[in-house]
Motif scaffolding. Structure first.
Motif, PDB file in Angstrom:
ATOM      1  N   SER A  82     -31.309  25.633  -0.709  1.00 11.67           N
ATOM      2  CA  SER A  82     -31.991  24.656  -1.198  1.00 11.67           C
ATOM      3  C   SER A  82     -32.887  24.945   0.286  1.00 11.67           C
ATOM      4  CB  SER A  82     -31.048  22.923  -1.373  1.00 11.67           C
ATOM      5  OG  SER A  82     -30.728  22.950  -2.532  1.00 11.67           O
ATOM      6  N   ALA A  83     -32.579  25.294   1.489  1.00 14.18           N
ATOM      7  CA  ALA A  83     -33.424  24.500   2.617  1.00 14.18           C
ATOM      8  C   ALA A  83     -34.363  25.304   2.445  1.00 14.18           C
ATOM      9  CB  ALA A  83     -32.378  25.609   4.103  1.00 14.18           C
ATOM     10  N   PRO A  84     -35.053  27.177   2.335  1.00 16.97           N
ATOM     11  CA  PRO A  84     -35.785  27.302   1.939  1.00 16.97           C
ATOM     12  C   PRO A  84     -36.841  26.163   1.306  1.00 16.97           C
ATOM     13  CG  PRO A  84     -34.314  28.966   1.908  1.00 16.97           C
ATOM     14  CD  PRO A  84     -33.642  27.250   2.017  1.00 16.97           C
ATOM     15  N   LEU A  85     -36.591  25.696   0.834  1.00 22.43           N
ATOM     16  CA  LEU A  85     -37.080  25.041  -0.679  1.00 22.43           C
ATOM     17  C   LEU A  85     -37.854  23.738  -0.166  1.00 22.43           C
ATOM     18  CD1 LEU A  85     -36.055  25.944  -4.127  1.00 22.43           C
ATOM     19  CD2 LEU A  85     -36.879  27.420  -2.288  1.00 22.43           C
ATOM     20  N   TYR A  86     -36.847  23.397   0.952  1.00 24.53           N
ATOM     21  CA  TYR A  86     -37.542  21.924   1.280  1.00 24.53           C
ATOM     22  C   TYR A  86     -38.074  21.650   2.140  1.00 24.53           C
ATOM     23  CZ  TYR A  86     -34.463  18.802  -1.889  1.00 24.53           C
ATOM     24  OH  TYR A  86     -33.380  18.460  -3.181  1.00 24.53           O
ATOM     25  N   TYR A  87     -37.731  23.320   3.471  1.00 23.74           N
ATOM     26  CA  TYR A  87     -38.640  23.235   4.343  1.00 23.74           C
ATOM     27  C   TYR A  87     -40.399  24.064   3.729  1.00 23.74           C
ATOM     28  CZ  TYR A  87     -39.996  24.900   9.073  1.00 23.74           C
ATOM     29  OH  TYR A  87     -40.313  25.274  10.281  1.00 23.74           O
ATOM     30  N   ARG A  88     -40.881  24.496   2.732  1.00 26.57           N
ATOM     31  CA  ARG A  88     -41.518  24.779   2.327  1.00 26.57           C
ATOM     32  C   ARG A  88     -42.872  23.252   2.162  1.00 26.57           C
ATOM     33  NH1 ARG A  88     -45.042  28.651   0.446  1.00 26.57           N
ATOM     34  NH2 ARG A  88     -44.506  30.483   0.797  1.00 26.57           N
ATOM     35  N   LEU A  89     -41.512  22.183   0.638  1.00 31.65           N
ATOM     36  CA  LEU A  89     -42.106  20.733   0.487  1.00 31.65           C
ATOM     37  C   LEU A  89     -42.592  19.931   1.811  1.00 31.65           C
ATOM     38  CD1 LEU A  89     -42.841  18.808  -1.456  1.00 31.65           C
ATOM     39  CD2 LEU A  89     -40.355  17.874  -0.359  1.00 31.65           C
ATOM     40  N   LEU A  90     -41.952  19.990   3.289  1.00 25.45           N
ATOM     41  CA  LEU A  90     -42.152  19.057   4.829  1.00 25.45           C
ATOM     42  C   LEU A  90     -42.916  19.518   5.020  1.00 25.45           C
ATOM     43  CD1 LEU A  90     -38.814  18.380   4.829  1.00 25.45           C
ATOM     44  CD2 LEU A  90     -39.992  17.274   3.222  1.00 25.45           C
ATOM     45  N   THR A  91     -43.202  21.309   5.831  1.00 27.16           N
ATOM     46  CA  THR A  91     -44.079  21.732   6.855  1.00 27.16           C
ATOM     47  C   THR A  91     -45.594  22.075   5.576  1.00 27.16           C
ATOM     48  OG1 THR A  91     -42.925  24.286   5.930  1.00 27.16           O
ATOM     49  CG2 THR A  91     -42.341  22.000   7.504  1.00 27.16           C
TER      50      THR A  91
END
Length: 198
Positions: free
Chosen positions: A159-168
């Motif tokens: 999940s971490a890369p998906l949330y990082y993409r959403l936020l950045t």
């Protein structure tokens, strides 16, 4: 602390208020939430809203409890990569949803400045990680990944890369990004990356 789940009219009131709170959070962010306005949107008296939740943070915590309860159950495909891909696509679909994407972004932002929201958000993700951790445990039993692999770390790595993409970025994660995240986590797990060092 989880709110007691009532039935009848109380359940309808809770549902309407949580829906209104989620809509406002997605539209305006945490800073603009107001219990009286939420009650107006939900067509519920503000006295009822104040008596039941008391604070915006308590209402947001209850909203997260409901979201955790309503999350789809995990998929069992029979392989670690298949399971992780299903998980990643579910996360991507949630984050790209017109309502859920902005809602999660607002919740994450509010958690940085409100301890009650942060605790509720942590509990939400603990629930989701626990829901999906058995797919890693099953992979260990099948011999796909080494014994001692930390299931929670594998699920968080998906999940971490998906949330990082959403936020950045301005580009929400699609299934291509989700599949890549799942593959990376599966390969790392197979190589023992998530076995804690002794």
């Amino acid at each position: 602390m989880t709110t007691t789940r009532p039935g009848g009219r109380s359940a309808r009131v809770r549902s309407a208020v949580l829906r209104a709170a989620g809509d406002m959070l997605a539209e305006q962010g945490f800073g603009h939430l107001d219990l009286a306005e939420i009650g107006r949107r939900a067509v519920v008296g503000k006295t009822t809203v104040y008596r039941r939740w008391g604070t915006v943070a308590a209402l947001v915590a209850d909203l997260l409890d409901e979201m955790a309860e309503e999350s789809l159950p995990r998929t069992d495909t029979g392989t670690l990569l298949g399971d992780l891909t299903a998980n990643a696509r579910l996360v991507a679909d949630t984050l790209t949803d017109p309502r859920q994407g902005p809602l999660f972004a607002a919740l994450i932002a509010s958690a940085t400045c409100d301890e009650r929201t942060a605790q509720a958000l942590h509990q939400f993700y603990e629930t989701r990680v626990a829901e999906w951790a058995p797919c890693v445990e099953q992979a260990i039993a099948r011999g796909e990944v080494p014994a001692g692999t930390d299931p929670g770390e594998v699920i968080r790595a998906v999940s971490a890369p998906l949330y990082y993409r959403l936020l950045t970025t301005a580009t929400p994660p699609d299934h291509t990004v989700a599949d890549r995240a799942a593959t990376a986590a599966a390969v790392a797990a197979e190589r023992g990356v998530y076995v804690p060092a002794e």
